[in-house]
Design an enzyme around this catalytic site. Structure first.
Site, PDB file in Angstrom:
ATOM      1  N   ARG A 147       0.857  -1.202   0.000  1.00 26.22           N
ATOM      2  CA  ARG A 147       0.000   0.000   0.000  1.00 26.22           C
ATOM      3  C   ARG A 147       0.887   1.245   0.000  1.00 26.22           C
ATOM      4  NH1 ARG A 147      -1.706   1.689   4.643  1.00 26.22           N
ATOM      5  NH2 ARG A 147      -2.339  -0.344   5.426  1.00 26.22           N
TER       6      ARG A 147
ATOM      7  N   TYR B 171     -16.163  16.965 -15.930  1.00 25.26           N
ATOM      8  CA  TYR B 171     -16.636  15.580 -15.822  1.00 25.26           C
ATOM      9  C   TYR B 171     -17.687  15.464 -14.700  1.00 25.26           C
ATOM     10  CZ  TYR B 171     -16.669  10.655 -14.599  1.00 25.26           C
ATOM     11  OH  TYR B 171     -17.084   9.390 -14.287  1.00 25.26           O
TER      12      TYR B 171
ATOM     13  N   ASP C 191      -6.954  19.515 -14.499  1.00 27.06           N
ATOM     14  CA  ASP C 191      -7.241  18.142 -14.901  1.00 27.06           C
ATOM     15  C   ASP C 191      -6.824  18.046 -16.373  1.00 27.06           C
ATOM     16  OD1 ASP C 191      -8.399  15.808 -15.917  1.00 27.06           O
ATOM     17  OD2 ASP C 191      -9.988  15.812 -14.414  1.00 27.06           O
TER      18      ASP C 191
ATOM     19  N   LYS D 204      -7.638   6.849 -19.175  1.00 27.21           N
ATOM     20  CA  LYS D 204      -7.930   7.326 -20.525  1.00 27.21           C
ATOM     21  C   LYS D 204      -6.694   7.188 -21.431  1.00 27.21           C
ATOM     22  CE  LYS D 204     -11.976   8.389 -18.824  1.00 27.21           C
ATOM     23  NZ  LYS D 204     -12.038   7.869 -17.486  1.00 27.21           N
TER      24      LYS D 204
HETATM   25  O1  P1T Z   1     -12.903   7.264 -14.176  1.00 28.66           O
HETATM   26  P1  P1T Z   1     -11.730   7.730 -13.366  1.00 28.66           P
HETATM   27  O2  P1T Z   1     -10.433   7.094 -13.731  1.00 28.66           O
HETATM   28  O3  P1T Z   1     -12.012   7.688 -11.897  1.00 28.66           O
HETATM   29  O4  P1T Z   1     -11.503   9.286 -13.761  1.00 28.66           O
HETATM   30  C1  P1T Z   1     -12.424  10.290 -13.492  1.00 28.66           C
HETATM   31  C2  P1T Z   1     -12.267  11.412 -14.482  1.00 28.66           C
HETATM   32  C3  P1T Z   1     -11.551  12.544 -14.107  1.00 28.66           C
HETATM   33  N1  P1T Z   1     -11.376  13.579 -14.968  1.00 28.66           N
HETATM   34  C4  P1T Z   1     -11.867  13.550 -16.212  1.00 28.66           C
HETATM   35  C5  P1T Z   1     -11.663  14.720 -17.127  1.00 28.66           C
HETATM   36  C6  P1T Z   1     -12.578  12.428 -16.658  1.00 28.66           C
HETATM   37  O5  P1T Z   1     -13.059  12.429 -17.912  1.00 28.66           O
HETATM   38  C7  P1T Z   1     -12.796  11.338 -15.762  1.00 28.66           C
HETATM   39  C8  P1T Z   1     -13.573  10.126 -16.171  1.00 28.66           C
HETATM   40  N2  P1T Z   1     -14.396  10.315 -17.291  1.00 28.66           N
HETATM   41  C9  P1T Z   1     -15.214   9.385 -17.857  1.00 28.66           C
HETATM   42  C10 P1T Z   1     -15.379   8.150 -17.385  1.00 28.66           C
HETATM   43  C11 P1T Z   1     -15.945   9.852 -19.045  1.00 28.66           C
HETATM   44  O6  P1T Z   1     -16.484   9.028 -19.818  1.00 28.66           O
HETATM   45  O7  P1T Z   1     -15.993  11.070 -19.260  1.00 28.66           O
END
Ligand code: P1T
Length: 381
Positions: free
Chosen positions: A46, A98, A170, A195
């Site tokens: 962890r 988001y 972000d 992503k």
């Molecule tokens: O899904 P996760 O890895 O927890 O990330 C969240 C997140 C944070 N910031 C941005 C700009 C994002 O697009 C996302 C996650 N977005 C999607 C799942 C989506 O389809 O837009």
């Protein structure tokens, strides 16, 4: 070292014990100690894991940061950054962002005592007018999700600093290859590594990169104390994904521009949002702060009702209807009912997230096949 070289090599020295060129996946939860507290730098996974360490080194170098931290998801990374604040602190946030980020702010951190103002961060005067004595953070998505608004990073960093606040970017949509917020003065970069960094839709992960030692120590403490860490296999997958990030981003951007141009000329499309189109309101700013406009395109279809929308995605053969983005395959998302459903309808409509809005994550397939697919689907609307 130039970027494409860094992407391949950062964090991945051949393994000193075996010479393995790729960082091994250290499937272990714990590490032998010679005596209590006497060990090789690893105690418990962890806290640290060598595969994760390699990834964190790579992430830091790609964002020109001193420090990189990997989290179990983009939301876990967002959660950790917001925990740098104290109840009573105020945050200015991009209005278009988001849905999950909006949700954690409104439903987790507002009850905890933080205050948020969601404003148009592409407009400096609006941001300037939103500062309060207790403003400690400005949080932007640029390009934003789903409407691809561009906010001026360098100007917002200056503004935040004159008010004693941090600028958080972000950088998920742009990736560190297309945009370097820390070099423009931002304090913290957050990513959903799920992503483009992972790039193959096979892993969920988040990342934070920064230069400030005190914030790093607090985030490292939270990473271990809370424990939202990625496992070693996920760390390996993202490390592997990063190696081809420059190649992929060129192809994503090339395909996305072709698709945006096709959509802009289509009679059934009323609006196209893509920072690489000269008609985008912040086209010049995007050109200035991004190396390429990226692979995300949103557009509005002229629909009378939801049945028309259903015909659209039923007609698709190459694009897949799914949440998420940034993988090699092309996806289509309906923000109003999928990724941004947690935003109240009236707010969504005020932003421009209408029932006819679609968001494409343009993959690296052949652009002709992608355009042909969209053409057929648009015919059925
Ligand atoms: O899904 P996760 O890895 O927890 O990330 C969240 C997140 C944070 N910031 C941005 C700009 C994002 O697009 C996302 C996650 N977005 C999607 C799942 C989506 O389809 O837009």
């Amino acid at each position: 070292m130039k970027w494409a070289t860094l992407a391949v090599h950062a964090g991945t020295e051949p393994d000193p014990m075996t010479g393995a060129v790729m960082v091994p996946v250290y499937f272990t939860s714990t590490y032998a100690q010679e005596a209590p507290g006497v060990h090789k730098g690893y105690e418990y996974s962890r806290t640290h894991n060598p595969t994760r360490t390699a990834l964190e080194t790579s992430l830091a170098q790609l964002e020109s940061a001193k420090y990189g931290l990997a989290f179990a998801s983009g939301m876990a990374a967002t959660d950790a950054v917001l925990r740098l604040l104290r109840p009573g602190d105020h945050v200015i946030v991009s209005r278009d962002l988001y849905g999950g980020t909006y949700r954690i702010m409104r439903q987790v951190f507002e009850p905890w005592g933080l205050k948020f103002d969601f404003v148009d961060t592409s407009d400096i005067a609006t941001v300037e007018g939103s500062f309060r004595p207790e403003t400690k953070m400005v949080w932007i998505e640029t390009p934003s999700n789903p409407l691809l608004h561009i906010s001026p990073i360098a100007a917002l960093a200056d503004l935040a600093h004159t008010h004693g606040a941090r600028l958080v970017v972000d950088n998920t949509f742009a990736t560190p290859y297309l945009q370097s917020p820390l070099e423009m003065g931002a304090d913290i970069v957050v990513h959903s590594a799920t992503k483009y960094l992972g790039g193959h839709s096979d892993v969920v992960m988040g990342a934070i990169m920064l230069n400030n030692e005190a914030d790093y120590q607090q985030l490292r403490f939270l990473q271990n104390a809370v424990g939202a860490v990625p496992g070693p296999m996920d760390a390996f997958l993202v490390l592997r994904g990063i190696k081809t990030l420059p190649l992929r981003m060129h192809k994503h951007s090339e395909n996305a521009l072709k698709i945006a141009e096709f959509l802009a000329a289509h009679p059934k499309v009323s609006k196209v949002y893509y920072p690489g189109l000269i008609t985008h309101p912040q086209y010049l700013l995007a050109k200035q702060q991004m190396r390429l406009p990226g692979g995300m395109v949103s557009f509005e279809v002229k629909v009378k009702n939801m049945d028309d929308m259903k015909n659209f995605w039923k007609g698709l053969r190459v694009f897949t209807l799914a949440e998420s983005l940034g993988g090699v395959e092309s996806l289509v998302n309906h923000p109003a009912t999928m990724t941004h459903a947690s935003i109240p309808e009236s707010d969504r409509l005020a932003l421009g997230i209408t029932p006819g809005l679609l968001r494409l994550s343009v993959g690296i397939e052949d652009a002709d096949d992608l355009i042909a697919d969209l053409k057929v689907a648009l015919q059925s609307v």
